[in-house]
Write a protein that holds these residues in place. Structure first.
Motif, PDB file in Angstrom:
ATOM      1  N   PHE A  33       0.861  -1.035  -0.042  1.00 58.09           N
ATOM      2  CA  PHE A  33       0.140   0.068   0.012  1.00 58.09           C
ATOM      3  C   PHE A  33       0.922   1.260   0.035  1.00 58.09           C
ATOM      4  CE2 PHE A  33      -3.885  -2.444   1.327  1.00 58.09           C
ATOM      5  CZ  PHE A  33      -3.314  -3.544   1.860  1.00 58.09           C
ATOM      6  N   TYR A  35       0.197   5.213   1.084  1.00 56.75           N
ATOM      7  CA  TYR A  35      -0.616   6.365   1.962  1.00 56.75           C
ATOM      8  C   TYR A  35       0.136   7.662   1.916  1.00 56.75           C
ATOM      9  CZ  TYR A  35      -3.103   2.379   4.037  1.00 56.75           C
ATOM     10  OH  TYR A  35      -4.002   1.392   4.296  1.00 56.75           O
ATOM     11  N   GLN A  37       0.318  11.229   4.125  1.00 54.14           N
ATOM     12  CA  GLN A  37      -0.064  11.928   5.528  1.00 54.14           C
ATOM     13  C   GLN A  37      -0.015  13.199   5.662  1.00 54.14           C
ATOM     14  OE1 GLN A  37       2.309  10.673   9.062  1.00 54.14           O
ATOM     15  NE2 GLN A  37       0.173  10.216  10.074  1.00 54.14           N
ATOM     16  N   LEU A  43      -4.258   9.038   7.373  1.00 58.52           N
ATOM     17  CA  LEU A  43      -3.581   8.417   6.381  1.00 58.52           C
ATOM     18  C   LEU A  43      -4.711   8.155   5.345  1.00 58.52           C
ATOM     19  CD1 LEU A  43      -1.575   5.718   8.229  1.00 58.52           C
ATOM     20  CD2 LEU A  43      -0.603   7.718   6.867  1.00 58.52           C
ATOM     21  N   PHE A  90       4.020   6.971   3.371  1.00 58.02           N
ATOM     22  CA  PHE A  90       4.171   5.739   4.002  1.00 58.02           C
ATOM     23  C   PHE A  90       3.832   4.609   3.002  1.00 58.02           C
ATOM     24  CE2 PHE A  90       5.390   6.917   7.911  1.00 58.02           C
ATOM     25  CZ  PHE A  90       4.855   8.377   8.468  1.00 58.02           C
ATOM     26  N   PHE A 103       3.877  -0.681   8.561  1.00 54.74           N
ATOM     27  CA  PHE A 103       4.346   0.471   7.776  1.00 54.74           C
ATOM     28  C   PHE A 103       5.954   0.703   7.666  1.00 54.74           C
ATOM     29  CE2 PHE A 103       0.422   2.710   7.052  1.00 54.74           C
ATOM     30  CZ  PHE A 103      -0.355   1.853   7.693  1.00 54.74           C
ATOM     31  N   GLY A 104       6.274   1.266   6.865  1.00 60.27           N
ATOM     32  CA  GLY A 104       7.729   1.580   6.561  1.00 60.27           C
ATOM     33  C   GLY A 104       7.900   3.282   7.422  1.00 60.27           C
ATOM     34  N   PRO A 105       9.263   3.467   7.141  1.00 60.13           N
ATOM     35  CA  PRO A 105       9.430   4.612   8.165  1.00 60.13           C
ATOM     36  C   PRO A 105       9.157   5.911   7.449  1.00 60.13           C
ATOM     37  CG  PRO A 105      11.294   4.051   6.715  1.00 60.13           C
ATOM     38  CD  PRO A 105      10.342   2.965   6.751  1.00 60.13           C
TER      39      PRO A 105
END
Lengths: 112, 111
Positions: A33, A35, A37, A43, A90, A103-105
């Motif tokens: 995915f 997203y 923010q 998100l 993200f 989630f990634g950073p």
């Protein structure tokens, strides 16, 4: 490293330029995915992918392109960046049988 | 479209006290919810989830309560610690692959 990584972590680009954000996961998760923010918003889903070569639009897909030629990678491209695309992006992934997303950073993108 | 929101944008608590973070959702057909924690400069981290056939679910120091009658979720954190300081989101599953996320509540833990 195991997990989900994003690159670059920070990017400044000019209006009209093409920019690609990278996402890589090592779990062989089926779903991935993207997203964005923004302040005052939760998100918001841009695109997602259920498997290699399968992608679908999310809530805010306009101005973005994705591809997924390999299970582990899910790049997001802004074909002609606009200031309204300044945001934190993200990437996330999840296993086919579970809803929990990892989630990634994040990538902080600024379009000038 | 449907949306998920939070009652309190900022919550300050004393270390050792219990914290309660609230969330309202609008889609009565939603059957799955997640709470995430997001520390500054990091991606959201899963805390706990709950399905609509449950009223309560407990984890380590955290409890999620679901009130379907008023479409309300809460996250309770017991004995709040400085490491709990973060932004907390609730998320509502409205499609097999799509969640609505609330805008978040910032939790400040005072020593």
């Amino acid at each position: 490293d195991a997990g989900i990584t994003q690159s670059p972590r920070y990017k400044i680009t000019e209006t009209g330029r093409q920019v690609t954000l990278m996402c890589h996961q090592t779990w062989s998760h089926s779903y991935m995915f993207w997203y964005r923010q923004d302040l005052g918003h939760g998100l918001r889903l841009i695109y997602y992918s259920a498997a290699a070569d399968i992608t679908d639009k999310g809530e805010v897909p306009d101005g973005y392109v994705v591809s997924r030629s390999k299970t582990e990678n899910f790049p997001l491209t802004l074909e002609s960046a606009t200031r309204s695309q300044t945001s934190v992006y993200f990437c996330a992934s999840r296993d086919r049988d579970l809803y929990e997303q990892y989630f990634g950073p994040g990538t902080r993108l600024t379009v000038t | 479209g449907e949306s998920v929101g939070l009652h309190l944008p900022t919550l300050s608590v004393q270390e050792g006290d219990n914290s309660i973070i609230n969330c309202a959702y609008s889609n009565s057909a939603s059957d799955y919810f997640i709470w995430y924690k997001q520390e500054s400069g990091k991606g959201p981290q899963f805390i706990i989830d709950i399905r609509s056939n449950m009223d309560k679910r407990q984890g380590q120091r955290v409890t999620v309560l679901l009130n379907k009658t008023v479409k309300h979720l809460s996250l309770q954190i017991a004995a709040t610690q400085p490491g709990d300081s973060a932004v907390y989101f609730c998320a509502e599953l409205y499609n097999f692959n799509k969640f609505y996320f609330g805008s978040g509540t910032k939790l400040n833990v005072k020593p």
